[in-house]
Motif scaffolding. Sequence first.
Motif, PDB file in Angstrom:
ATOM      1  N   LEU A   1       5.086  -2.851  -1.524  1.00  0.00           N
ATOM      2  CA  LEU A   1       5.014  -1.636  -1.395  1.00  0.00           C
ATOM      3  C   LEU A   1       3.735  -1.145  -1.072  1.00  0.00           C
ATOM      4  CD1 LEU A   1       6.569  -0.370  -4.784  1.00  0.00           C
ATOM      5  CD2 LEU A   1       7.569  -0.436  -2.496  1.00  0.00           C
ATOM      6  N   HIS A   2       3.742  -0.099  -0.315  1.00  0.00           N
ATOM      7  CA  HIS A   2       2.557   0.544   0.216  1.00  0.00           C
ATOM      8  C   HIS A   2       1.681   1.155  -0.897  1.00  0.00           C
ATOM      9  CE1 HIS A   2      -0.110   3.667   2.171  1.00  0.00           C
ATOM     10  NE2 HIS A   2       0.378   3.333   3.472  1.00  0.00           N
TER      11      HIS A   2
ATOM     12  N   LEU B   1       2.030   4.621  -2.107  1.00  0.00           N
ATOM     13  CA  LEU B   1       3.384   4.809  -2.695  1.00  0.00           C
ATOM     14  C   LEU B   1       3.182   4.143  -4.280  1.00  0.00           C
ATOM     15  CD1 LEU B   1       6.297   5.426  -2.887  1.00  0.00           C
ATOM     16  CD2 LEU B   1       6.889   3.515  -1.895  1.00  0.00           C
ATOM     17  N   TYR B   2       2.798   2.992  -4.447  1.00  0.00           N
ATOM     18  CA  TYR B   2       2.729   2.250  -5.828  1.00  0.00           C
ATOM     19  C   TYR B   2       1.662   3.167  -6.648  1.00  0.00           C
ATOM     20  CZ  TYR B   2       1.312  -0.901  -9.609  1.00  0.00           C
ATOM     21  OH  TYR B   2       1.427  -1.373 -10.729  1.00  0.00           O
TER      22      TYR B   2
ATOM     23  N   PHE C   1      14.057  -1.298   1.743  1.00  0.00           N
ATOM     24  CA  PHE C   1      12.733  -1.069   2.262  1.00  0.00           C
ATOM     25  C   PHE C   1      12.534  -1.023   3.703  1.00  0.00           C
ATOM     26  CE2 PHE C   1      12.691  -3.083  -1.869  1.00  0.00           C
ATOM     27  CZ  PHE C   1      11.979  -2.210  -2.671  1.00  0.00           C
TER      28      PHE C   1
ATOM     29  N   LYS D   1       5.516  -1.471   2.426  1.00  0.00           N
ATOM     30  CA  LYS D   1       6.707  -0.955   2.922  1.00  0.00           C
ATOM     31  C   LYS D   1       6.829   0.165   1.858  1.00  0.00           C
ATOM     32  CE  LYS D   1       8.840  -5.316   3.851  1.00  0.00           C
ATOM     33  NZ  LYS D   1       9.550  -5.177   5.128  1.00  0.00           N
ATOM     34  N   ILE D   2       7.944   1.166   2.307  1.00  0.00           N
ATOM     35  CA  ILE D   2       8.400   2.241   1.456  1.00  0.00           C
ATOM     36  C   ILE D   2       9.745   2.256   1.110  1.00  0.00           C
ATOM     37  CG2 ILE D   2       6.625   3.918   2.340  1.00  0.00           C
ATOM     38  CD1 ILE D   2       8.487   5.094   4.192  1.00  0.00           C
ATOM     39  N   PHE D   3      10.218   2.930   0.511  1.00  0.00           N
ATOM     40  CA  PHE D   3      11.907   3.081   0.182  1.00  0.00           C
ATOM     41  C   PHE D   3      12.329   3.505   1.574  1.00  0.00           C
ATOM     42  CE2 PHE D   3      10.235   3.359  -4.001  1.00  0.00           C
ATOM     43  CZ  PHE D   3      10.815   2.062  -4.659  1.00  0.00           C
TER      44      PHE D   3
ATOM     45  N   GLN E   1      12.915  -7.792  -1.234  1.00  0.00           N
ATOM     46  CA  GLN E   1      11.771  -7.168  -0.485  1.00  0.00           C
ATOM     47  C   GLN E   1      12.209  -7.164   1.097  1.00  0.00           C
ATOM     48  OE1 GLN E   1       8.283  -8.210  -3.344  1.00  0.00           O
ATOM     49  NE2 GLN E   1       8.607  -9.804  -1.984  1.00  0.00           N
TER      50      GLN E   1
END
Length: 85
Positions: A52-53, A56-57, A10, A17-19, A5
């Motif tokens: 993850l944001h 986004l998830y 990320f 977080k995003i990729f 993480q």
Amino acid sequence: MKALQDSAFFEGPENSKIFSHNISLLEMDQYKTIGRLVALSLVQDGPGIHVLHPDLYNLMVGRPSKMEDLEELLPAATCKMLQQV
């Protein structure tokens, strides 16, 4: 999972977080590898990735997203590049 993480895969603030966009990691199939690590963690009742944001998830698992604008999810520099295109 914690080390993953906090890795270069990320970007963004904690719990949103995003990729990252890293061509080198993509060319080496590293994103596929981290996907497998996360899947293995989940199969063994591990923690998965909780940073993850939320939008986004939701997009990844096919749930409705409250996101009205893509700019909420992307870093400012990426949005600027998209506007130029």
